[in-house]
Design a protein around this motif. Structure first.
Motif, PDB file in Angstrom:
ATOM      1  N   LYS A 118       9.396  -5.032  27.028  1.00 56.95           N
ATOM      2  CA  LYS A 118       9.588  -4.226  28.238  1.00 56.95           C
ATOM      3  C   LYS A 118       8.429  -3.278  28.533  1.00 56.95           C
ATOM      4  O   LYS A 118       7.859  -3.286  29.616  1.00 56.95           O
ATOM      5  N   LYS A 119       8.089  -2.416  27.568  1.00 53.28           N
ATOM      6  CA  LYS A 119       7.052  -1.409  27.786  1.00 53.28           C
ATOM      7  C   LYS A 119       6.089  -1.391  26.611  1.00 53.28           C
ATOM      8  O   LYS A 119       6.509  -1.538  25.459  1.00 53.28           O
ATOM      9  N   THR A 120       4.813  -1.169  26.906  1.00 46.58           N
ATOM     10  CA  THR A 120       3.824  -1.013  25.838  1.00 46.58           C
ATOM     11  C   THR A 120       3.072   0.296  26.046  1.00 46.58           C
ATOM     12  O   THR A 120       2.682   0.632  27.166  1.00 46.58           O
ATOM     13  N   PHE A 121       2.884   1.023  24.950  1.00 45.58           N
ATOM     14  CA  PHE A 121       2.114   2.262  24.956  1.00 45.58           C
ATOM     15  C   PHE A 121       0.965   2.138  23.957  1.00 45.58           C
ATOM     16  O   PHE A 121       1.040   1.369  22.994  1.00 45.58           O
ATOM     17  N   LEU A 122      -0.073   2.911  24.200  1.00 46.48           N
ATOM     18  CA  LEU A 122      -1.253   2.915  23.337  1.00 46.48           C
ATOM     19  C   LEU A 122      -1.412   4.297  22.717  1.00 46.48           C
ATOM     20  O   LEU A 122      -1.346   5.311  23.419  1.00 46.48           O
ATOM     21  N   LEU A 123      -1.609   4.313  21.401  1.00 48.11           N
ATOM     22  CA  LEU A 123      -1.955   5.568  20.739  1.00 48.11           C
ATOM     23  C   LEU A 123      -3.458   5.743  20.731  1.00 48.11           C
ATOM     24  O   LEU A 123      -4.210   4.777  20.544  1.00 48.11           O
ATOM     25  N   SER A 124      -3.902   6.971  20.929  1.00 45.82           N
ATOM     26  CA  SER A 124      -5.287   7.320  20.641  1.00 45.82           C
ATOM     27  C   SER A 124      -5.226   8.158  19.372  1.00 45.82           C
ATOM     28  O   SER A 124      -4.996   9.368  19.400  1.00 45.82           O
ATOM     29  N   SER A 125      -5.387   7.459  18.244  1.00 48.22           N
ATOM     30  CA  SER A 125      -5.277   8.108  16.939  1.00 48.22           C
ATOM     31  C   SER A 125      -6.476   7.759  16.069  1.00 48.22           C
ATOM     32  O   SER A 125      -6.488   8.009  14.866  1.00 48.22           O
ATOM     33  N   GLY A 126      -7.455   7.151  16.706  1.00 45.67           N
ATOM     34  CA  GLY A 126      -8.677   6.739  16.036  1.00 45.67           C
ATOM     35  C   GLY A 126      -9.683   6.400  17.121  1.00 45.67           C
ATOM     36  O   GLY A 126      -9.443   6.666  18.299  1.00 45.67           O
ATOM     37  N   TYR A 127     -10.755   5.796  16.740  1.00 46.63           N
ATOM     38  CA  TYR A 127     -11.791   5.509  17.734  1.00 46.63           C
ATOM     39  C   TYR A 127     -11.376   4.357  18.647  1.00 46.63           C
ATOM     40  O   TYR A 127     -10.768   3.390  18.215  1.00 46.63           O
ATOM     41  N   ASP A 128     -11.683   4.504  19.929  1.00 40.60           N
ATOM     42  CA  ASP A 128     -11.437   3.469  20.929  1.00 40.60           C
ATOM     43  C   ASP A 128     -12.499   3.613  22.020  1.00 40.60           C
ATOM     44  O   ASP A 128     -13.410   4.436  21.896  1.00 40.60           O
ATOM     45  N   TYR A 129     -12.405   2.817  23.063  1.00 40.94           N
ATOM     46  CA  TYR A 129     -13.442   2.790  24.090  1.00 40.94           C
ATOM     47  C   TYR A 129     -13.689   4.164  24.718  1.00 40.94           C
ATOM     48  O   TYR A 129     -14.827   4.643  24.774  1.00 40.94           O
ATOM     49  N   LEU A 130     -12.628   4.820  25.180  1.00 39.67           N
ATOM     50  CA  LEU A 130     -12.792   6.105  25.862  1.00 39.67           C
ATOM     51  C   LEU A 130     -13.262   7.198  24.908  1.00 39.67           C
ATOM     52  O   LEU A 130     -14.081   8.040  25.273  1.00 39.67           O
ATOM     53  N   ASN A 131     -12.740   7.179  23.681  1.00 42.39           N
ATOM     54  CA  ASN A 131     -13.127   8.194  22.705  1.00 42.39           C
ATOM     55  C   ASN A 131     -14.594   8.061  22.313  1.00 42.39           C
ATOM     56  O   ASN A 131     -15.335   9.046  22.273  1.00 42.39           O
ATOM     57  N   VAL A 132     -15.018   6.828  22.028  1.00 46.00           N
ATOM     58  CA  VAL A 132     -16.412   6.599  21.621  1.00 46.00           C
ATOM     59  C   VAL A 132     -17.368   6.940  22.765  1.00 46.00           C
ATOM     60  O   VAL A 132     -18.418   7.556  22.559  1.00 46.00           O
ATOM     61  N   GLY A 157     -23.107  -0.194   9.027  1.00 43.34           N
ATOM     62  CA  GLY A 157     -21.961   0.524   8.486  1.00 43.34           C
ATOM     63  C   GLY A 157     -21.181   1.287   9.536  1.00 43.34           C
ATOM     64  O   GLY A 157     -20.248   2.027   9.219  1.00 43.34           O
ATOM     65  N   PHE A 158     -21.574   1.115  10.796  1.00 46.43           N
ATOM     66  CA  PHE A 158     -20.938   1.853  11.889  1.00 46.43           C
ATOM     67  C   PHE A 158     -20.378   0.898  12.943  1.00 46.43           C
ATOM     68  O   PHE A 158     -19.999   1.319  14.025  1.00 46.43           O
ATOM     69  N   GLU A 159     -20.328  -0.394  12.593  1.00 44.06           N
ATOM     70  CA  GLU A 159     -19.902  -1.403  13.565  1.00 44.06           C
ATOM     71  C   GLU A 159     -18.476  -1.205  14.044  1.00 44.06           C
ATOM     72  O   GLU A 159     -18.136  -1.554  15.176  1.00 44.06           O
ATOM     73  N   ASN A 160     -17.615  -0.659  13.160  1.00 44.86           N
ATOM     74  CA  ASN A 160     -16.219  -0.471  13.566  1.00 44.86           C
ATOM     75  C   ASN A 160     -16.076   0.562  14.683  1.00 44.86           C
ATOM     76  O   ASN A 160     -15.045   0.623  15.354  1.00 44.86           O
ATOM     77  N   ILE A 161     -17.113   1.371  14.901  1.00 45.49           N
ATOM     78  CA  ILE A 161     -17.137   2.324  16.010  1.00 45.49           C
ATOM     79  C   ILE A 161     -18.035   1.818  17.131  1.00 45.49           C
ATOM     80  O   ILE A 161     -17.657   1.858  18.312  1.00 45.49           O
ATOM     81  N   LEU A 162     -19.193   1.289  16.787  1.00 39.65           N
ATOM     82  CA  LEU A 162     -20.136   0.796  17.798  1.00 39.65           C
ATOM     83  C   LEU A 162     -19.575  -0.376  18.606  1.00 39.65           C
ATOM     84  O   LEU A 162     -19.982  -0.591  19.753  1.00 39.65           O
ATOM     85  N   LYS A 163     -18.632  -1.123  18.023  1.00 41.75           N
ATOM     86  CA  LYS A 163     -18.078  -2.275  18.749  1.00 41.75           C
ATOM     87  C   LYS A 163     -17.445  -1.856  20.073  1.00 41.75           C
ATOM     88  O   LYS A 163     -17.416  -2.639  21.029  1.00 41.75           O
TER      89      LYS A 163
END
Length: 378
Positions: A118-132, A157-163
């Motif tokens: 029915k509904k989907t929500f997104l947490l911002s609890s780590g790095y994501d597009y808008l945060n980075v 060593g920073f690919e998990n954020i640079l992606k």
């Protein structure tokens, strides 16, 4: 309500699940167990081809063909059990790459979840597009981007954020954004970059199950015990280099008046029990607010060096310290640690205030109620 929480890497979703269950809801967690931390999940996904010779083969295949075997095998695990992931009132993603897959397979999994619940929500609890994006555009904002820009962390060593700066993940962000009802931030590190974003719902603090974290008032006899738990993969991102240098100076300065405990890459349950006898805990230097490890230590009444910038203090209307604002500055850390070693009564006072703060602002049942209110309003 029937609720599916997707992914886990800090115990956030487990504590939220416990709070929601107390309120009478049916809750499941789907996702990876996050490596050595080994968090419990109801529907576990195993990241395959991720060690040894298979990892080397995976890298070779990706280099030649651009095809990621781990992503494909995660998708196959999901596909095999997809009937279990339908008919939920709410699905909540822990971030924009909850399944750790390449764009193609991540999108295929998400498409199914969006279409069959029915509904989907997104947490911002780590790095994501808008945060980075915000962190790179505002380099004075405390974040792991700062040590990267200083050259302490290699690009590899920073690919998990640079992606999140790449076109595929920008497309994934746009796809997720167009299908979710709202975004929820878990602390000031994620709240500030989302201010003004149309689908941003609110900040809901991390839920902490204080029933499982026993508070014991600190008692200091002949020495102050300092604890430093290191996750090697995040060594520079958390500012562990500053903590190690500061603790070395403190050890030389105070000798037998202090005891320093340092651990490396230990499972979650071992970690939280190992620091039980400590008075002071080193968490991270590049934060504006407390992450999950810091909050759990505060719940136990520890004095934690973590994020506590003025935005945090103002948001919660704090006039007294409930933790120590850590900075990537050795002299500053030495000064703050020295003050605590020389004033043990202040350690005891901050520890008590830390527990009171967690009970007031992070109680897992109160937080679960806030989530329910947000989910129902969208």
């Amino acid at each position: 309500m029937k609720i599916l929480l997707v992914s886990e890497y800090s115990r956030l979703h487990n504590s939220l699940k416990e709070g929601l269950q107390k309120l009478g809801h049916e809750v499941y967690i789907l996702g990876h167990t996050d490596g050595f931390k080994d968090f419990p999940v109801d529907f576990p996904l195993v990241k395959k081809w991720d060690t040894g010779l298979l990892k080397k083969a995976k890298v070779a295949i990706y280099t030649i063909f651009g095809f990621d075997m781990s992503s494909y095998l995660t998708y196959r695990q999901f596909e095999k059990n997809k009937a279990k992931f339908t008919g939920f009132d709410v699905v909540q993603l822990i971030n924009e790459n909850s399944f750790y897959c390449q764009y193609y397979f991540e999108k295929k999994i998400l498409e199914f979840l969006f279409q069959n619940n029915k509904k989907t929500f997104l947490l911002s609890s780590g790095y994501d597009y808008l945060n980075v994006k915000y962190c790179f555009e505002n380099p004075t904002f405390k974040s792991a981007v700062q040590p990267f820009l200083l050259g302490k962390i290699k690009k590899s060593g920073f690919e998990n954020i640079l992606k999140y700066k790449t076109k595929p993940f920008e497309k994934l962000h746009q796809f997720i954004y167009s299908n979710i009802r709202g975004i929820i931030a878990t602390d000031m590190d994620y709240h500030i970059p989302l201010i003004g974003i149309s689908k941003y719902s609110s900040l809901i603090p991390n839920p902490i199950n204080t029933k499982k974290l026993i508070f014991q008032p600190l008692s200091i006899s002949n020495k102050v015990i300092l604890f430093h738990g290191i996750n090697e993969s995040n060594y520079y991102k958390k500012g562990n280099d500053y903590f190690e240098k500061a603790l070395h100076i403190i050890e030389k300065k105070y000798g037998s008046k202090v005891e320093i405990i340092t651990t490396h890459n230990i499972p979650y349950l071992t970690y939280i029990n190992l620091y039980d006898k400590a008075h002071v805990l080193m968490d991270q230097t590049y934060a504006n607010d407390q992450g999950y490890n810091a909050l759990e230590a505060m719940a136990k009444g520890k004095v934690v060096f973590t994020g506590a910038e003025k935005e945090f203090s103002e948001y919660y209307n704090l006039t007294d310290k409930v933790c120590i604002n850590a900075l990537p500055d050795v002299d500053y850390l030495v000064s703050e640690l020295s003050f605590l070693v020389e004033n043990p009564n202040e350690i005891i006072a901050i520890g008590k205030r830390a527990r009171t703060f967690i009970e007031k602002e992070h109680d897992y049942i109160k937080i679960a109620e806030q989530y329910l209110e947000t989910w129902k309003s969208k």
